[in-house]
Enzyme design. Structure first.
Site, mmCIF file in Angstrom:
data_model
loop_
_atom_site.group_PDB
_atom_site.id
_atom_site.type_symbol
_atom_site.label_atom_id
_atom_site.label_comp_id
_atom_site.label_asym_id
_atom_site.label_seq_id
_atom_site.Cartn_x
_atom_site.Cartn_y
_atom_site.Cartn_z
ATOM 1 N NE ARG A 67 -0.496 0.286 4.970
ATOM 2 C CZ ARG A 67 -1.116 0.611 6.106
ATOM 3 N NH1 ARG A 67 -2.413 0.778 6.122
ATOM 4 N NH2 ARG A 67 -0.423 0.775 7.210
ATOM 5 C CG ASP B 134 2.496 6.057 2.913
ATOM 6 O OD1 ASP B 134 1.788 5.094 3.264
ATOM 7 O OD2 ASP B 134 3.569 6.360 3.473
ATOM 8 N NE ARG C 253 6.685 9.842 3.029
ATOM 9 C CZ ARG C 253 5.449 10.144 3.416
ATOM 10 N NH1 ARG C 253 4.472 9.253 3.299
ATOM 11 N NH2 ARG C 253 5.191 11.332 3.941
#
Length: 243
Positions: A49, A51, A196
């Site tokens: 998934r 973001d 990230r």
């Protein structure tokens, strides 16, 4: 029949890949387009998934269908009903038990930083702008520290239920071609927002706010509070999924 898709998308206007009530997501858009082709309500399963705001050049998904369209024609047929910010690059028949997430053996991500003031207007959706000084050799040394098999729980965002937080980073390269600074990381898997969070930490190291010893301490202790901030989603791309 199970169909495997390779998909690219501009994540700017999507609330991630995975369906969420009341939000525009990539799988929702794909499922709606597939319905137009097959008249079946299918569920598209992705390799992960991504973001909200994260892009993909090689996301992998799969769905089951009873339609009789040749497997390699699904991509072209579904693209007819897709909006311009998502496209299927390839479609093929997969094994009945193929799972895009659980069968994946690795992934490659890219993070793009734009290092100038001029020209960012046209690139603002696809890169993180950072114009302050960054020490490239220190960034490359930090990437070397991250490469290998480590417990990366110190770089995992809250909200994940994953118990095993050990991952192997096979390669982490940094290439400067001004105004661009390109980071590419390949590994056997990545934790929730791990890339990230790594990028936010590397930026702090590159600007001199954090030492390489502090980076090693985060890896050793797994303390997320000692790491840097989460880098913006707009600079991140899922490049490919390996099987």
């Amino acid at each position: 029949m199970r169909i495997r898709l390779v998909v690219e998308y501009d994540g700017t206007d999507f609330h991630g890949f995975q369906r969420q009530p009341g939000q525009r997501t990539v799988d929702q858009v794909l499922e709606e387009a597939i319905f137009q082709v097959t008249r079946e309500e299918v569920q598209v399963t992705g390799s992960g998934r991504t973001d909200a705001g994260v892009h993909a050049l090689g996301q992998v998904g799969a769905f089951d269908t009873r339609a009789t369209i040749p497997p390699d024609r699904y991509g072209r047929a579904i693209n007819t009903f897709l909006p311009p910010d998502v496209r299927i690059l390839h479609s093929e028949e997969a094994a009945p038990d193929f799972h895009p997430r659980y069968d994946a053996r690795g992934k490659m991500y890219r993070y793009m930083i734009y290092r100038a003031m001029e020209g960012y207007t046209l690139n603002r959706r696809y890169a993180h702008q950072y114009t302050r000084s960054l020490d490239l050799p220190r960034l490359q040394e930090a990437a070397h520290h991250i490469t290998g098999r480590h417990d990366f729980r110190g770089f995992m965002a809250s909200g994940s239920e994953v118990q095993d937080t050990v991952r192997t980073v096979h390669q982490f390269t940094i290439e400067e071609n001004l105004p661009w600074l390109k980071f590419e990381i390949t590994g056997d898997g990545f934790l929730y927002r791990m890339v990230r969070n790594l990028m936010g930490t590397l930026i702090e190291i590159g600007r001199g706010n954090m030492s390489l010893e502090q980076l090693q301490d985060i890896i050793t202790t797994g303390d997320r509070t000692r790491a840097g901030p989460t880098a913006p989603a707009r600079g991140l791309y899922l490049i490919r999924v390996d099987y």
